[in-house]
Enzyme design. Structure first.
Site, short mmCIF file in Angstrom:
data_model
loop_
_atom_site.label_atom_id
_atom_site.label_comp_id
_atom_site.label_asym_id
_atom_site.label_seq_id
_atom_site.Cartn_x
_atom_site.Cartn_y
_atom_site.Cartn_z
N LYS A 286 52.98 29.18 35.86
CA LYS A 286 51.92 29.47 34.92
C LYS A 286 52.36 29.11 33.50
CE LYS A 286 48.53 33.22 34.41
NZ LYS A 286 48.17 34.54 34.95
N GLU A 372 40.89 46.88 44.53
CA GLU A 372 40.22 48.05 43.95
C GLU A 372 39.84 49.09 45.00
OE1 GLU A 372 39.70 44.67 41.10
OE2 GLU A 372 39.43 44.92 43.27
N ARG A 400 33.20 46.88 42.97
CA ARG A 400 33.83 46.51 44.23
C ARG A 400 34.26 47.73 45.03
NH1 ARG A 400 37.82 41.61 43.45
NH2 ARG A 400 36.54 40.81 45.14
#
Length: 645
Positions: A286, A372, A400
C-alpha cells in the site's frame, strides 16, 4: 492539476493499453503513480490503496476485455487506476466533487463500472451472480472480482467463496490484493496466515522460482498449476496459504508479486484459460512508489485531504476539534472509571478514534476485522459475561448488523453501546457512505436508547450516560465535521434542553443532533418576523420524551430538523407519538430525502436538501400565515419579507 503525459496520454480505453509492448509497462506504472500523486494531492481521496494496485490493474485490463469481462471491485476505493485506464483521466480534477468524478465505481460514469456499492466483502457475491448469469445464458467473458484491503475478513466473502467453489464451471477469477492492511493492519486468523507468508525470509526466493518457471512455461489449463503452485507439493505447502482455499475446492495461483506486471499477466492468463473459478493471490504494498505514504505507519495514506505532492504534508491545517477527537479522548477517561468497559471495532481503530483507548487498554480493545455482524453478537456475549462493550462504527456500516442489534443485543437486553461516527450527510464518499439510515432503522428496536448530541459537552454527557445503561442497547451518533461551539440551554423542561424561547410561542422547532444549531437559526428568523417560537433539543431522541409530546400540544406547528432520512426518522416517530396521544398539532419533518445522494460537500448537499435556516424558516412563516385570517395584501407583504440569505 497535472494532465497525463508520456504513454499515459495515449491511453483512452483498455484497447489502447493492450496495444502497448510488455517492456513499456514499467514506464506506464511510474506515470500512473505520478499522475495519482499529483492529482489526488489536490482534491483529496484514497491515495495509498491505489498506489498499491497500479500493476495489478494494468495486468487485469491487458488480459481481460472490460466491459465484456465485468470488473467488480471490493473495496471500491481501489478503482482509481481502473478509472484512469477506462477513459476518465481528464475528470480527475473533479474527483469527489459535486457533479465530478466519483471516488468509487459509478455506473453512471462508465460502462466499465458494474457495482457501486462500496461496502466491503460484497464483490464475491456480486461476481458469483454475474458469472452464473453468463453461464446460464451462454454469454462470453469472464467475471473478475478484485478483492483487497481486508475484505476477506468479512463473513459474507467466505459465504460467497463457499458457493463459488461448489461450481467448477463458473467463468470467474478472484484477484486477491494482499497488502496486509484495510485501513490499518488487517487482523484475524486469515490475516495471520498471509502475514506469515509475507514475512517469511524465503518469500522472495519463492517469487523468483515462480517467475522463472512461469516465464519458461508456454502452458495452459490445469497443467499451469503444477508450476504456479510452487511445484505442486513443494514450496507451496511450506509458504503459501493455498491449503485453506483448496480445502474449499477452489483453484489457487500464487503467491504472485503484485508489482511485476508480466508475472501478474501470465498468472491471470492461466486463470482465464482454466475455465472455472480460480483465485490469484498477489502480494502488494500500500502506498507503493510514494515515500511519504510508504513511511506513514498509521495507514499508508489510505485517504488524504489536500496535501503537498512532494512532502505529503497537509495543505490545510485541521480547524477545530472533531467529534471523533472528543469521543476518542473521553472514552479513555471512561475506561479508567469503568473497569468492565471494553472497545470493539471492525477494522477501523484509527478512523473511529479507538487508537487512544487501545494504547491505554490494549487487552480491552478488540478489532474483529471487517465483520460488523460478528462484532455486534460478540459484544452481546461480552455483555452477558459482565462487560460493557462500546462498538465504534461508521453510521453507514451499522446497516450491515441490524439483525444482530435487534435480536442478539436488544432481545437479550444486553448493555452494549454503539458509537456511530460519520452520521448523516458525509459528503464526498457518495451514496453508499452517507450515514442517513441509522436513526430510521433504530426506531424499530424495542428498548433502545439513542442520543444525538449537538456539541462537545453533550457528547461527553451522552457517552457517560450510555456506558451505564446495562439492560438495553444505547447509541450515540455524530457527524465527521468539526464540533461546533457549545450551545447551552436557556432552560430545561423535564429533560428537554430549551435553546430558544420567545413570548407567546406558536412554533415548536425540534433540533436533532448537530442540526440543533440550524434549529436555533430558524427560531431566530421566526422571532425576527414576529412569530413566537420555542426551540428544543431532546438530546436523547429515543425513547421519545413524553414532555416533548406535551410541549407540542401547546404550539400551533411543530417542525423537526434532523440529519437522517425523513422516512421513519425522529420526526416521523414524534408525529406517531402525537397521533397516539391525540395531539392535533400539525408536524412537518425536515431531513434527508429518501434517495441515494450523490457525492459533494456536506454544505452543498444540505443546501440541496433544503436543510438550511432560510428554507425551513420560509416554510414556517408561510405555514403560520396560511392559518391567519388576513387581507390578501397583508399576507403578500409578510410573505415577501421572508428572510433571505
Amino acid at each position: 492539476m497535472s494532465p497525463a503525459s508520456g504513454l499515459l496520454s495515449t491511453l483512452h480505453s483498455p484497447q489502447d493499453l493492450r496495444a502497448l509492448a510488455p517492456g513499456q509497462m514499467e514506464q506506464l506504472s511510474a506515470e500512473i503513480r505520478r499522475f495519482l500523486i499529483e492529482n489526488v494531492s489536490q482534491t483529496g481521496g484514497h491515495l495509498g490503496p491505489n498506489l498499491g494496485v497500479v500493476e495489478l490493474t494494468i495486468a487485469m485490463h491487458r488480459v481481460f476485455e472490460s466491459p465484456r469481462d465485468p470488473f467488480v471491485f471490493d473495496t471500491g476505493h481501489q478503482s482509481y487506476v481502473h478509472k484512469i485506464l477506462t477513459g476518465r483521466q481528464g475528470l480527475f480534477p473533479t474527483l469527489r466533487q459535486r457533479g465530478g468524478l466519483a471516488g468509487y465505481p459509478s455506473r453512471a460514469e462508465s460502462e466499465h463500472d458494474w457495482v457501486e456499492n462500496s461496502h466491503a466483502s460484497t464483490a464475491l457475491s456480486y461476481a458469483e451472480g454475474l458469472a452464473k448469469a453468463k453461464r446460464l445464458q451462454g454469454l462470453p467473458g469472464t467475471v473478475v472480482a478484485f478483492v483487497g484491503d481486508g475484505s476477506l475478513t468479512g463473513g459474507m466473502a467466505w459465504e460467497a467463496l463457499n458457493n463459488i467453489a461448489a461450481s467448477d464451471d463458473l467463468p470467474l477469477v478472484v484477484v486477491v490484493n494482499d497488502n496486509g492492511r484495510s485501513y490499518t493492519p488487517t487482523v484475524g486468523g486469515l490475516a495471520k496466515q498471509l502475514a506469515a507468508l509475507r514475512t517469511n525470509p524465503r518469500y522472495e526466493q519463492v517469487l523468483d522460482v515462480v517467475k522463472r518457471s512461469v516465464s519458461r512455461a508456454p502452458i495452459v489449463g490445469s497443467a499451469a498449476y503444477d508450476i504456479l503452485h510452487g511445484i505442486k507439493s513443494g514450496l507451496k505447502d511450506v509458504l503459501a496459504p493455498q491449503g485453506m482455499f483448496s480445502d474449499l475446492g477452489l483453484k489457487y495461483i500464487g503467491p504472485i508479486d503484485g508489482h511485476d506486471t508480466a508475472a501478474v499477466e501470465q498468472a491471470l492468463q492461466h486463470a482465464r484459460q482454466y475455465g472455472g473459478p480460480v483465485l490469484v493471490h498477489a502480494l502488494t504494498h500500500k502506498g507503493r512508489g510514494y515515500a511519504a505514504a510508504e513511511m506513514h505507519e498509521e495507514d499508508h495514506f489510505h485517504a488524504v485531504g489536500k496535501i503537498n505532492a512532494s512532502t505529503g504534508q497537509a495543505l490545510v491545517a485541521a480547524t477545530g476539534q472533531t467529534w471523533t477527537d472528543i469521543f476518542s479522548t473521553e472514552l479513555v477517561e471512561l475506561g479508567r472509571r469503568h473497569e468492565n468497559l471494553v472497545a470493539v471495532t471492525a477494522a477501523m481503530t484509527y478512523p473511529t478514534g479507538l487508537h487512544r483507548f487501545q494504547a491505554a487498554f490494549p487487552e480491552r480493545t478488540f478489532d474483529v476485522g471487517i465483520a460488523e455482524q460478528h462484532a455486534v453478537t460478540s459484544a452481546a456475549g461480552m455483555a452477558m459475561g459482565g462487560l460493557h462493550p462500546v462498538i465504534a462504527l461508521y453510521a453507514t456500516f451499522l446497516n450491515r448488523a441490524f439483525d444482530q442489534v435487534l435480536l442478539d443485543v436488544a432481545m437479550h437486553r444486553c448493555g452494549v453501546t454503539f458509537v456511530l461516527d460519520r452520521a448523516g450527510v458525509t459528503g464526498p464518499d457518495g451514496a453508499s457512505h452517507h450515514g442517513m439510515w441509522d436513526m430510521s432503522l433504530l426506531q424499530l428496536v424495542p428498548g433502545l436508547h439513542l442520543a444525538a448530541p449537538r456539541d462537545g459537552t453533550r457528547l461527553r454527557e451522552a457517552l457517560g450516560t450510555a456506558v451505564t445503561i446495562d439492560d438495553a442497547p444505547s447509541v450515540v451518533r455524530y457527524s465527521k465535521d468539526a464540533v461546533p461551539a457549545d450551545l447551552d440551554a436557556v432552560d430545561q423542561v423535564d429533560g428537554l434542553d430549551v435553546l430558544v424561547r420567545t413570548e407567546q410561542p406558536r412554533v415548536l422547532v425540534v433540533g436533532i443532533g448537530q442540526l440543533a444549531g440550524t434549529a436555533v437559526a430558524v427560531g431566530e428568523r421566526l422571532s425576527d418576523q414576529g412569530i413566537g417560537v420555542t426551540v428544543v433539543d431532546p438530546v436523547w431522541v429515543l425513547p421519545v420524551n413524553p414532555a416533548l409530546v406535551t410541549l407540542a400540544g401547546q404550539h400551533e406547528l411543530v417542525i423537526t430538523v434532523e440529519d437522517n432520512g425523513v422516512v421513519g426518522g425522529c420526526g416521523a416517530r414524534l408525529a406517531q407519538e402525537l397521533r397516539r396521544a391525540e395531539v392535533a398539532t400539525p408536524l412537518r419533518e425536515f431531513g434527508i430525502a429518501q434517495e441515494f445522494l450523490e457525492h459533494g460537500s456536506r454544505a452543498e448537499l444540505l443546501e440541496d436538501l433544503g436543510l438550511t435556516p432560510q428554507a425551513i424558516a420560509r416554510y414556517a412563516v408561510e405555514a403560520v400565515l396560511s392559518h391567519e385570517p388576513q387581507p390578501a395584501d397583508a399576507v403578500g407583504d409578510v410573505a415577501r419579507s421572508t428572510p433571505q440569505e
